[in-house]
Design an enzyme around this catalytic site. Structure first.
Site, PDB file in Angstrom:
ATOM      1  N   ASP A 102       0.965  -0.932   0.021  1.00 30.39           N
ATOM      2  CA  ASP A 102       0.006  -0.084  -0.124  1.00 30.39           C
ATOM      3  C   ASP A 102       0.911   1.376  -0.109  1.00 30.39           C
ATOM      4  O   ASP A 102       1.890   1.470   0.753  1.00 30.39           O
ATOM      5  CB  ASP A 102      -0.923   0.136   1.106  1.00 30.39           C
ATOM      6  CG  ASP A 102      -1.939   0.962   0.972  1.00 30.39           C
ATOM      7  OD1 ASP A 102      -2.883   0.950   0.176  1.00 30.39           O
ATOM      8  OD2 ASP A 102      -1.758   2.370   1.448  1.00 30.39           O
TER       9      ASP A 102
HETATM   10  C1  LIG Z   1       2.480   8.413  -6.229  1.00 26.07           C
HETATM   11  C2  LIG Z   1       2.293   7.479  -7.176  1.00 26.07           C
HETATM   12  C3  LIG Z   1       1.218   6.221  -6.949  1.00 26.07           C
HETATM   13  N1  LIG Z   1       0.837   5.580  -7.950  1.00 26.07           N
HETATM   14  C4  LIG Z   1      -0.155   4.326  -7.819  1.00 26.07           C
HETATM   15  C5  LIG Z   1       0.372   3.256  -7.282  1.00 26.07           C
HETATM   16  C6  LIG Z   1      -0.812   2.483  -6.549  1.00 26.07           C
HETATM   17  O1  LIG Z   1      -1.801   1.903  -7.675  1.00 26.07           O
HETATM   18  C7  LIG Z   1      -1.578   3.616  -6.002  1.00 26.07           C
HETATM   19  C8  LIG Z   1      -1.537   3.716  -4.547  1.00 26.07           C
HETATM   20  O2  LIG Z   1      -2.710   3.182  -4.221  1.00 26.07           O
HETATM   21  P1  LIG Z   1      -2.841   1.851  -3.400  1.00 26.07           P
HETATM   22  O3  LIG Z   1      -3.945   1.990  -2.642  1.00 26.07           O
HETATM   23  O4  LIG Z   1      -1.394   1.559  -2.704  1.00 26.07           O
HETATM   24  O5  LIG Z   1      -2.951   0.773  -4.312  1.00 26.07           O
HETATM   25  P2  LIG Z   1      -4.269   0.042  -5.348  1.00 26.07           P
HETATM   26  O6  LIG Z   1      -5.465   0.462  -4.801  1.00 26.07           O
HETATM   27  O7  LIG Z   1      -3.773   1.161  -6.577  1.00 26.07           O
HETATM   28  O8  LIG Z   1      -3.816  -1.202  -5.773  1.00 26.07           O
HETATM   29  P3  LIG Z   1      -3.989  -2.415  -4.728  1.00 26.07           P
HETATM   30  O9  LIG Z   1      -4.324  -1.975  -3.581  1.00 26.07           O
HETATM   31  O10 LIG Z   1      -4.770  -3.242  -5.432  1.00 26.07           O
HETATM   32  O11 LIG Z   1      -2.727  -3.045  -4.618  1.00 26.07           O
HETATM   33  O12 LIG Z   1      -1.130   4.822  -6.721  1.00 26.07           O
HETATM   34  C9  LIG Z   1       1.660   5.581  -9.238  1.00 26.07           C
HETATM   35  O13 LIG Z   1       1.327   5.027 -10.081  1.00 26.07           O
HETATM   36  N2  LIG Z   1       2.743   6.527  -9.381  1.00 26.07           N
HETATM   37  C10 LIG Z   1       2.927   7.607  -8.480  1.00 26.07           C
HETATM   38  O14 LIG Z   1       3.847   8.090  -8.633  1.00 26.07           O
END
Ligand SMILES: Cc1cn([C@H]2C[C@H](O)[C@@H](COP(=O)(O)OP(=O)(O)OP(=O)(O)O)O2)c(=O)[nH]c1=O
EC number: 3.6.1.9
Length: 208
Positions: A79
Site C-alpha cells: 500500500d
Molecule cells: C505516487 C504514485 C502512486 N501511484 C499509484 C500506485 C498505486 O496503484 C496507487 C496507490 O494506491 P494503493 O492503494 O497503494 O494501491 P491500489 O489501490 O492502486 O492497488 P491495490 O490495493 O489493488 O494493490 O497509486 C503511481 O502509479 N505512481 C505514483 O507516482
C-alpha cells in the site's frame, strides 16, 4: 524447495504487476482486495501504509484457505501513501481534488511510504516499510491545469504518477524510485528471497 513456491499478488494495480515483471517476476495469481482505505483519525501516513498492506495480504490469504497449494503460497501486498508532513493525500476522486493535491505538492517536499507485507506459507508475516522523499518544482498554473486535464492522476495516491507526465515535476528524489510507483523492488526481492522464492528463475531463456 524454492522452485515450488507460488506467488500470489494481492493487488489490482497494473503498476505493481509491471514493476514485478521488470525484474522478471511473474505472480502465479492476482487477487485484488477491495478494502476500505480510509485513514483512522490522526493516523500517521506510515502507520496507514503498514496497516493496509497487512490487511490486503491477510484478506487474500484468508480467501485462499482450502486451496490445494495453500502450503506453498507466498502472498504479497503493498500500500502506497503520499503525505505532506502528517497530512495524507488520498487518491483524488474529482478534478478539483487532483488540482488541490498538486497545489499542495508544488515547490514542496513530500514523502511516499509503501508498506509491504508478505504472508508466508506457514502464515507468518514479513513486513517492510519504505520511504522516499520527493520534491516537486514550483508548478505553474498551466502545469496544474494541463496535468489535471490529462487524467493521469486517476487512481494514483497523491494525485500524480511519477512514471508519467509528472516525472517532469520532480526536482529531487531521495530513496527508491520504484517505491513511488507503488512497489519498492529491492525490498520486495529481499523479502521474496528470504522466503525461498527463486527470483532468478525466469532470467534465463531456457527457464520454463
Ligand atoms: C505516487 C504514485 C502512486 N501511484 C499509484 C500506485 C498505486 O496503484 C496507487 C496507490 O494506491 P494503493 O492503494 O497503494 O494501491 P491500489 O489501490 O492502486 O492497488 P491495490 O490495493 O489493488 O494493490 O497509486 C503511481 O502509479 N505512481 C505514483 O507516482
Amino acid at each position: 524447495m524454492s522452485k515450488s513456491r507460488k506467488l500470489i499478488l494481492a493487488s489490482g494495480s497494473p503498476r505493481r504487476l509491471e514493476l514485478l515483471g521488470q525484474v522478471g517476476i511473474e505472480p502465479d495469481r492476482l487477487m485484488p482486495m477491495d478494502l476500505d482505505e480510509t485513514p483512522a483519525k490522526a493516523e500517521h501516513p506510515r502507520a496507514l501504509a503498514k496497516r493496509l498492506s497487512v490487511a490486503k495480504a491477510t484478506a487474500a490469504r484468508k480467501a485462499l484457505k482450502g486451496d490445494p497449494v495453500w502450503d506453498r503460497q507466498l502472498v504479497l501486498a503493498a500500500d502506497t501513501v503520499v503525505a505532506v508532513g502528517r497530512r495524507i493525500l488520498r487518491k483524488p476522486e474529482h478534478l478539483d481534488d487532483a488540482s488541490d493535491a498538486l497545489h499542495l505538492l508544488s515547490g514542496r517536499n513530500h514523502r511516499v511510504f509503501t508498506g509491504l507485507t508478505l504472508v508466508t506459507p506457514s502464515g507468518g508475516q514479513r513486513l517492510r516499510m519504505v520511504e522516499t522523499r520527493v520534491r516537486f518544482k514550483r508548478l505553474a498554473r498551466a502545469d496544474i491545469e494541463n496535468y489535471v486535464a490529462s487524467g493521469e492522476w486517476r487512481g494514483k495516491a497523491g494525485g500524480y504518477a511519477i512514471q508519467g507526465l509528472a516525472g517532469g515535476f520532480v526536482a529531487r528524489l531521495v530513496g527508491s524510485y520504484s517505491n513511488v510507483v507503488g512497489l519498492p523492488l529491492y525490498e520486495t526481492i529481499a523479502l521474496l528471497n528470504g522466503e525461498g522464492y527463486d527470483v532468478h528463475r525466469s532470467w534465463h531463456a531456457e527457464a520454463g
